[in-house]
Design an enzyme around this catalytic site. Structure first.
Site, short mmCIF file in Angstrom:
data_model
loop_
_atom_site.label_atom_id
_atom_site.label_comp_id
_atom_site.label_asym_id
_atom_site.label_seq_id
_atom_site.Cartn_x
_atom_site.Cartn_y
_atom_site.Cartn_z
N PHE A 99 0.85 -1.19 0.00
CA PHE A 99 0.00 0.00 0.00
C PHE A 99 0.88 1.23 0.00
CE2 PHE A 99 -4.48 1.22 0.79
CZ PHE A 99 -5.09 0.10 0.25
N ALA A 135 -28.21 12.56 16.61
CA ALA A 135 -27.67 13.33 17.75
C ALA A 135 -27.61 14.81 17.39
CB ALA A 135 -26.28 12.84 18.11
N GLN A 189 -7.17 14.82 3.46
CA GLN A 189 -6.52 13.97 2.46
C GLN A 189 -7.31 13.91 1.17
OE1 GLN A 189 -5.97 9.47 3.10
NE2 GLN A 189 -3.95 10.39 2.96
N HIS A 233 -7.61 11.58 -2.03
CA HIS A 233 -7.22 10.26 -2.51
C HIS A 233 -6.98 10.38 -4.01
CE1 HIS A 233 -7.24 6.02 -3.34
NE2 HIS A 233 -7.35 5.74 -2.05
N LEU A 255 -14.64 5.58 -4.73
CA LEU A 255 -13.23 5.26 -4.54
C LEU A 255 -12.79 4.05 -5.35
CD1 LEU A 255 -10.70 5.94 -2.78
CD2 LEU A 255 -11.43 4.09 -1.32
N GLU A 258 -6.74 2.10 -3.22
CA GLU A 258 -5.30 2.09 -3.44
C GLU A 258 -4.80 0.65 -3.64
OE1 GLU A 258 -3.12 5.17 -1.22
OE2 GLU A 258 -2.05 3.48 -0.36
N ARG A 274 -0.35 9.45 -0.59
CA ARG A 274 -1.46 10.03 -1.34
C ARG A 274 -1.29 11.51 -1.64
NH1 ARG A 274 -6.20 6.72 1.94
NH2 ARG A 274 -5.63 4.74 0.98
N HIS A 319 -11.21 13.08 0.64
CA HIS A 319 -11.30 11.76 1.27
C HIS A 319 -11.33 11.85 2.79
CE1 HIS A 319 -11.00 7.41 1.20
NE2 HIS A 319 -9.83 7.40 1.81
N ARG A 362 -2.22 10.94 6.16
CA ARG A 362 -2.39 9.57 6.64
C ARG A 362 -1.94 8.57 5.59
NH1 ARG A 362 -6.51 5.53 5.94
NH2 ARG A 362 -7.82 6.92 4.71
N LEU A 363 -1.38 7.47 6.02
CA LEU A 363 -1.11 6.37 5.10
C LEU A 363 -2.35 5.50 4.97
CD1 LEU A 363 2.47 5.09 6.00
CD2 LEU A 363 1.78 6.89 4.42
C1 LIG Z 1 -14.80 4.60 0.31
C2 LIG Z 1 -13.84 4.55 1.45
C3 LIG Z 1 -12.88 3.56 1.50
C4 LIG Z 1 -11.97 3.51 2.56
N1 LIG Z 1 -11.05 2.51 2.58
C5 LIG Z 1 -10.20 2.41 3.64
C6 LIG Z 1 -9.29 1.33 3.73
O1 LIG Z 1 -9.25 0.43 2.90
N2 LIG Z 1 -8.45 1.29 4.79
C7 LIG Z 1 -8.47 2.25 5.76
O2 LIG Z 1 -7.69 2.15 6.71
N3 LIG Z 1 -9.34 3.28 5.69
C8 LIG Z 1 -10.21 3.37 4.67
N4 LIG Z 1 -11.10 4.42 4.62
C9 LIG Z 1 -11.23 5.31 5.78
C10 LIG Z 1 -11.97 4.56 6.88
O3 LIG Z 1 -12.88 3.67 6.32
C11 LIG Z 1 -12.74 5.50 7.82
O4 LIG Z 1 -11.89 6.50 8.30
C12 LIG Z 1 -13.31 4.73 9.00
O5 LIG Z 1 -14.02 3.59 8.58
C13 LIG Z 1 -14.19 5.62 9.85
O6 LIG Z 1 -14.80 4.81 10.82
P1 LIG Z 1 -15.49 5.45 12.10
O7 LIG Z 1 -15.90 4.31 12.96
O8 LIG Z 1 -14.62 6.47 12.70
O9 LIG Z 1 -16.77 6.22 11.53
P2 LIG Z 1 -17.91 5.81 10.48
O10 LIG Z 1 -17.78 4.45 9.98
O11 LIG Z 1 -18.00 6.92 9.51
O12 LIG Z 1 -19.21 5.82 11.40
C14 LIG Z 1 -19.76 7.00 11.93
C15 LIG Z 1 -20.95 6.67 12.79
O13 LIG Z 1 -21.40 7.85 13.44
C16 LIG Z 1 -22.80 7.98 13.28
N5 LIG Z 1 -23.19 9.40 13.30
C17 LIG Z 1 -22.58 10.44 12.68
N6 LIG Z 1 -23.27 11.58 12.93
C18 LIG Z 1 -24.32 11.25 13.72
C19 LIG Z 1 -25.41 11.97 14.31
N7 LIG Z 1 -25.57 13.28 14.15
N8 LIG Z 1 -26.27 11.27 15.08
C20 LIG Z 1 -26.16 9.93 15.27
N9 LIG Z 1 -25.17 9.21 14.71
C21 LIG Z 1 -24.26 9.85 13.95
C22 LIG Z 1 -23.08 7.33 11.93
O14 LIG Z 1 -24.44 6.99 11.81
C23 LIG Z 1 -22.14 6.13 12.00
O15 LIG Z 1 -22.76 5.10 12.73
C24 LIG Z 1 -12.02 4.48 3.58
C25 LIG Z 1 -13.00 5.48 3.54
C26 LIG Z 1 -13.89 5.51 2.48
C27 LIG Z 1 -14.91 6.61 2.44
#
Ligand SMILES: Cc1cc2nc3c(=O)[nH]c(=O)nc-3n(C[C@H](O)[C@H](O)[C@H](O)COP(=O)(O)OP(=O)(O)OC[C@H]3O[C@@H](n4cnc5c(N)ncnc54)[C@H](O)[C@@H]3O)c2cc1C
Length: 574
Positions: A121, A162, A236, A238, A248, A251, A282, A352, A387-388
């Protein structure tokens, strides 16, 4: 009057970070501690389910990988801004998280001997992206939820939006949230809160993120006046967002050997990152692509008018693409009618990931004693200025676990519920139902949202200048004023998504200001913050983290030093 609910620990967000925290609390307390899990969408629809490429972790030290290497890659990737003590704690925990998921049943991709596979990666000097084909996040989410339901002591608040935090002085007392189904306001009390509400990617018009990723938790923390947001200017891009949607192209495509080519068919990274080529970090690849496009070696997409380059997988062969990148093939065929086995894919840099977030310490604790933050919403200073890839899902797992343990310890040590600040609940009810819902001005909130996202894409893009960001800030101030004159079309309570979009818009406007204020003040180029008017990194003045506070409705800038424990900054070349 708001409906009152009570839990020991409230988890705000059900992505990887939130679910991992919930599993930690459940298993360590053997299901005895009562958890509330809040999500504005159905639990499994958190953006984490979209993660494709992989999760970082040193699994095979005997074959040459090491914690030092993973740490060094992350430090260099961050352009030396990340806190090095935090990085070491992280890299040591990643393998354990990968193996825990393995024990809980995740279908990691394996080789013929059954060994967990890892692929290369960007920015990593060793193949350490652990994956479940190109559906890694989805499989991780499934595995965590399947594990969680072994214990019963949790309540799902799906489709509960929320709106803010209730504070008793300097302690968290509860959260206000709207139940989409009934339209009622809930006051959910808890002894401790873990914010795991994800990033703010939807602030860009061209983005890989779901429409729901609007940074609500960031703004809720900021509004307490007790917690600053850190390093929010670092966003970031992408390098491979599909034209024209921004979906997306992981990568992992380049990890599996894909090339980037310009309109002349050249692998242009030879000029910009001769050693790492398509596997450079990136920020560097995104800048290279924009430079190629600006210098006339891009291709224009006629329908969208967007300039792009080509992602070429055609030399990988059908077998590899079908096995390792099935989702990519499906998306290209479904959305563009092209098959990556035989066609090049049109891509360009796309908004991203938020490197910054709610300031939290190495354990994930914020400056409020009973609030922790984990996942993309948090800034533990792990990613610094860039970020990587694969370090984010890993971060969610690692700090999901840490914050779960910490909050559990806090509750088990006898923490009590804080009294409910009734007057704050009342004020929130008035703000939502009497003020926002009854606004009947001449501004359409959807138009404001469109203008905001377009402005951020333009003024906070891959390349920035003081002039561009000042214009952006003026635009955001204009939008803030116009927001006061919006009108809501839906006066009802049942599934009022119109109201939710307005609340999100308010949050996005507030965040845009934080990003621009931080970006303007950082008069240097570092990682993803690349300024045409200050092209060099300035360690003398800016080897420090930006903090933005909200005090008396005004933003205040502040800084704190980066923690350097192992490596002094050197020139960053790939
Ligand atoms: C398309 C894509 C591909 C990616 N691929 C990778 C990868 O391969 N490897 C990697 O390391 N990272 C990757 N990333 C980044 C990584 O996936 C995310 O940074 C990470 O999954 C975020 O997880 P999280 O648990 O912090 O939040 P999220 O998964 O975004 O969850 C947020 C939660 O908060 C809740 N929430 C938000 N606002 C409110 C509100 N007002 N009221 C109630 N609930 C709320 C949502 O409903 C959800 O349940 C990718 C990101 C994307 C977009």
């Amino acid at each position: 009057m708001a409906v009152e609910r009570t839990h020991d620990i409230l988890i705000y967000g059900t992505g990887l970070a939130g679910l991992r925290a919930a599993v930690e609390i459940a298993r360590k307390s053997e299901g005895k501690v009562d958890i509330g899990l809040v999500s504005k969408v159905q639990l499994m629809r958190a953006h984490s389910g979209c993660a494709e490429g992989g999760t970082a972790g040193v699994l095979y030290p005997e074959e040459g990988d090491s914690f030092d290497l993973h740490a060094w890659d992350t430090v260099k990737g961050s352009d030396f801004l990340a806190d090095q003590d935090v990085i070491y704690r992280f890299v040591r925990q990643c393998p354990e998280e990968i193996l825990l998921l393995d024990h809980w049943g995740i279908p990691w991709s394996r080789d013929e001997d059954g060994k967990i596979q890892q692929r290369p990666f960007g920015g990593h000097s060793y193949p350490r992206a652990t994956m479940a084909a190109d559906k890694t996040g989805f499989m991780e989410m499934q595995t965590l939820y399947d594990t969680l339901i072994k214990w019963k002591n949790f309540t799902r608040y799906d489709e509960i939006f929320a709106t803010g935090f209730l504070m008793d002085g300097d302690r968290f007392a509860g959260m206000t949230a709207i139940d989409a189904f009934s339209g009622e306001l809930l006051a959910i009390r808890a002894k401790a809160l873990i914010i795991a509400s994800g990033g703010a990617g939807a602030i860009y018009a061209f983005t890989t993120y779901s429409h729901t990723v609007t940074g609500d938790g960031l703004v809720h923390a900021l509004r307490t006046g007790l917690i600053p947001l850190e390093d929010m200017e670092f966003i970031q891009f992408h390098p491979t967002g599909l034209i024209p949607s921004g979906i997306l192209m992981t990568e992992g495509c380049r990890g599996e050997g894909g090339y980037l080519r310009n309109s002349e068919g050249d692998r242009f990274l030879e000029k910009y990152a001769p050693e790492k080529m398509e596997l450079a970090p990136r920020d560097i690849i995104s800048r290279s692509e924009i430079t190629e496009i600006l210098e006339g070696r891009g291709i224009e997409d006629e329908a969208s008018g967007l300039g792009h380059v080509w992602l070429d997988l055609t030399h990988l062969g059908a077998e590899k693409i079908n096995k390792r990148l099935p989702l990519i093939r499906e998306v290209c065929m479904g959305f563009l009618g092209i098959d990556p086995i035989t066609n090049q894919i049109p891509v360009r840099p796309v908004g991203h990931y938020s490197m910054g977030g709610v300031e939290a310490d190495i354990n994930g604790r914020t400056r409020v004693e009973n609030i922790w933050a984990a996942g993309e919403v948090a800034c533990h200073s792990l990613h610094g200025a860039n970020r990587l890839g694969t370090n984010s899902t890993a971060e969610c797992l690692v700090w999901g676990g840490f914050t779960g343990q910490e909050a559990l310890g806090y509750v088990q040590n006898g923490a009590a519920l804080v009294p409910l600040p009734e007057e704050q609940v009342k004020a929130e009810e008035e703000r939502i139902y009497e003020d926002l819902m009854k606004r009947d001005g001449d501004e359409n909130p959807y138009e404001l949202r469109r203008e905001l996202r377009t402005a951020i894409t333009k003024h906070m893009g891959v390349y920035r200048t003081g002039e561009l960001m000042t214009e952006g800030l003026n635009k955001v101030k204009e939008l803030k004023e116009r927001f006061a004159r919006i009108h809501l079309k839906d006066p009802g309570r049942f599934y009022n998504t119109n109201l939710f979009h307005v609340l999100e818009l308010e949050n996005l406007i507030e965040l845009a200001e934080v990003m621009l204020v931080g970006g303007l003040a950082r008069e240097e180029s570092r990682g993803a913050h690349s300024r045409r008017d200050f092209t060099d990194r300035d360690d003398e003045n800016f080897l420090k983290h930006t903090l933005v506070w909200k005090k008396d409705d005004e933003l205040e800038l502040d800084y704190k030093p980066a923690t350097i424990t192992h490596w002094k900054p050197v020139e960053r070349k790939y």
